[in-house]
Design a protein around this motif. Structure first.
Motif, mmCIF file in Angstrom:
data_model
loop_
_atom_site.group_PDB
_atom_site.id
_atom_site.type_symbol
_atom_site.label_atom_id
_atom_site.label_comp_id
_atom_site.label_asym_id
_atom_site.label_seq_id
_atom_site.Cartn_x
_atom_site.Cartn_y
_atom_site.Cartn_z
ATOM 1 N N TYR A 163 0.817 -1.220 0.000
ATOM 2 C CA TYR A 163 0.000 0.000 0.000
ATOM 3 C C TYR A 163 0.853 1.275 0.000
ATOM 4 O O TYR A 163 0.327 2.375 -0.150
ATOM 5 N N LYS A 229 -3.452 3.091 3.466
ATOM 6 C CA LYS A 229 -4.118 1.818 3.143
ATOM 7 C C LYS A 229 -5.455 2.066 2.446
ATOM 8 O O LYS A 229 -5.799 1.373 1.480
ATOM 9 N N GLU A 230 -6.208 3.047 2.913
ATOM 10 C CA GLU A 230 -7.500 3.324 2.291
ATOM 11 C C GLU A 230 -7.322 3.866 0.880
ATOM 12 O O GLU A 230 -8.030 3.459 -0.053
ATOM 13 N N ALA A 232 -4.898 3.318 -1.139
ATOM 14 C CA ALA A 232 -4.416 2.257 -2.033
ATOM 15 C C ALA A 232 -5.568 1.485 -2.659
ATOM 16 O O ALA A 232 -5.444 0.957 -3.772
ATOM 17 N N GLY A 233 -6.702 1.424 -1.958
ATOM 18 C CA GLY A 233 -7.850 0.700 -2.478
ATOM 19 C C GLY A 233 -8.776 1.536 -3.337
ATOM 20 O O GLY A 233 -9.811 1.042 -3.807
ATOM 21 N N ASN A 235 -9.544 4.153 -6.706
ATOM 22 C CA ASN A 235 -9.104 4.540 -8.036
ATOM 23 C C ASN A 235 -9.138 6.058 -8.157
ATOM 24 O O ASN A 235 -9.646 6.764 -7.269
ATOM 25 N N THR A 240 -11.971 9.239 0.195
ATOM 26 C CA THR A 240 -11.935 8.455 1.428
ATOM 27 C C THR A 240 -13.176 8.690 2.286
ATOM 28 O O THR A 240 -13.924 9.651 2.080
#
Length: 299
Positions: A163, A229-230, A232-233, A235, A240
């Motif tokens: 991440y 981490k958020e 990274a998920g 696009n 967020t």
């Protein structure tokens, strides 16, 4: 390592004086207990240093006080050899900083010392040696510290998580003000309607106390772990979940995202850690060598 970073690492080595009121010890005659490079350390100095130990709540006894005074005499001697002087103004500033750290006035600090039977010169002598040693560390020891960049690269590469391999251009959408419950509701409503960074400002106009701030380019290693981490998920065009911050409720919008492994920030932290460790070791070795060369006569 930058000079400021080294300065912080060296400054962290100065012994602080955290004082609480303690009992006084009986006065003793001024007889030289030890002579260090021609400088006498008297029974009175040892007794005073023990009282300072008691005020700090630390142990060490007569032997600990004597050994500390020997070290300080050696440090002062080395400073003189190197042409390093410690001014009275530096001592006064250090005393003022101690008082500030304790949340007391300087007069109150002096009063606490007096109640513990400690002369002001006892604390000043310790501070003079500490400041002198700090200067020696900065002038002589720091330039000798070498850190392997190759090792830092290898350590940093091993610490990078999946991440943390992204580079972003971000906008922050923040709902300003207290009352996080209501702000969070507005933030979630905004998030459900969010359609990308290009319309972020226009969308904010439909909400009360909403602001859109250009964060700019950030690498994942610059961000708190949970946010990285958020992100990274998400696009490009994602945003967020709302987070409560000091100024209100905040969300980060992803305007651009690219795969990019940047070890700069991880290496910076590793360099600071490694530098501190090496500095401590080399300082201890330097001091041990000075003690070995010093002429110490116990009476």
């Amino acid at each position: 390592m930058t000079k400021n970073l080294w300065r912080r690492a060296a400054s962290a080595m100065i012994v602080g004086a955290i004082l609480t009121i303690g009992a006084a010890m009986p006065a003793v005659a001024q007889a030289a207990r030890v002579t260090v490079n021609g400088t006498p350390i008297t029974d009175l100095q040892v007794a005073q240093r023990q009282k300072l130990f008691a005020l700090e709540g630390s142990s060490g006894g007569s032997k600990g006080a004597t050994e500390q005074l020997i070290d300080e005499a050696i440090q002062i001697s080395e400073a003189k050899r190197l042409g390093i002087t410690v001014s009275n103004a530096q001592i006064d500033e250090a005393l003022l900083q101690i008082a500030r750290n304790m949340n007391v006035s300087q007069d109150r600090l002096i009063n606490m010392l007096q109640q513990g039977g400690v002369g002001m010169d006892t604390l000043k002598d310790r501070l003079r040696a500490a400041i002198a040693w700090n200067a020696i560390t900065e002038q002589v020891i720091m330039p000798q510290v070498q850190i392997s960049e190759l090792q830092l690269d290898e350590q940093a590469a091993n610490k990078v998580q999946d991440y943390q391999t992204f580079d972003y251009i971000l906008k922050e959408v923040i709902f300003v003000g207290s009352g996080s419950g209501g702000r969070a509701g507005q933030a979630n409503s905004y998030r459900s309607k969010f359609a990308g960074c290009d319309t972020a400002v226009d969308l904010s106009l439909a909400f009360t106390d909403a602001a859109v701030i250009d964060v700019g380019r950030r690498h994942a290693t610059q961000l708190p772990e949970a946010i990285a981490k958020e992100l990274a998920g998400l696009n490009v065009g994602g945003i967020t979940k709302p987070r409560v911050v000091e100024t209100g409720v905040s969300m980060l919008a992803v305007c651009e995202k690219a795969q990019a492994e940047d070890l700069t920030f991880i290496k910076s932290d590793l360099r600071a850690e490694a530098g501190n460790d090496v500095l401590v070791d080399q300082s201890a070795a330097y001091m041990a060598n000075l003690r070995k060369q010093a002429k110490i006569i116990y009476n």
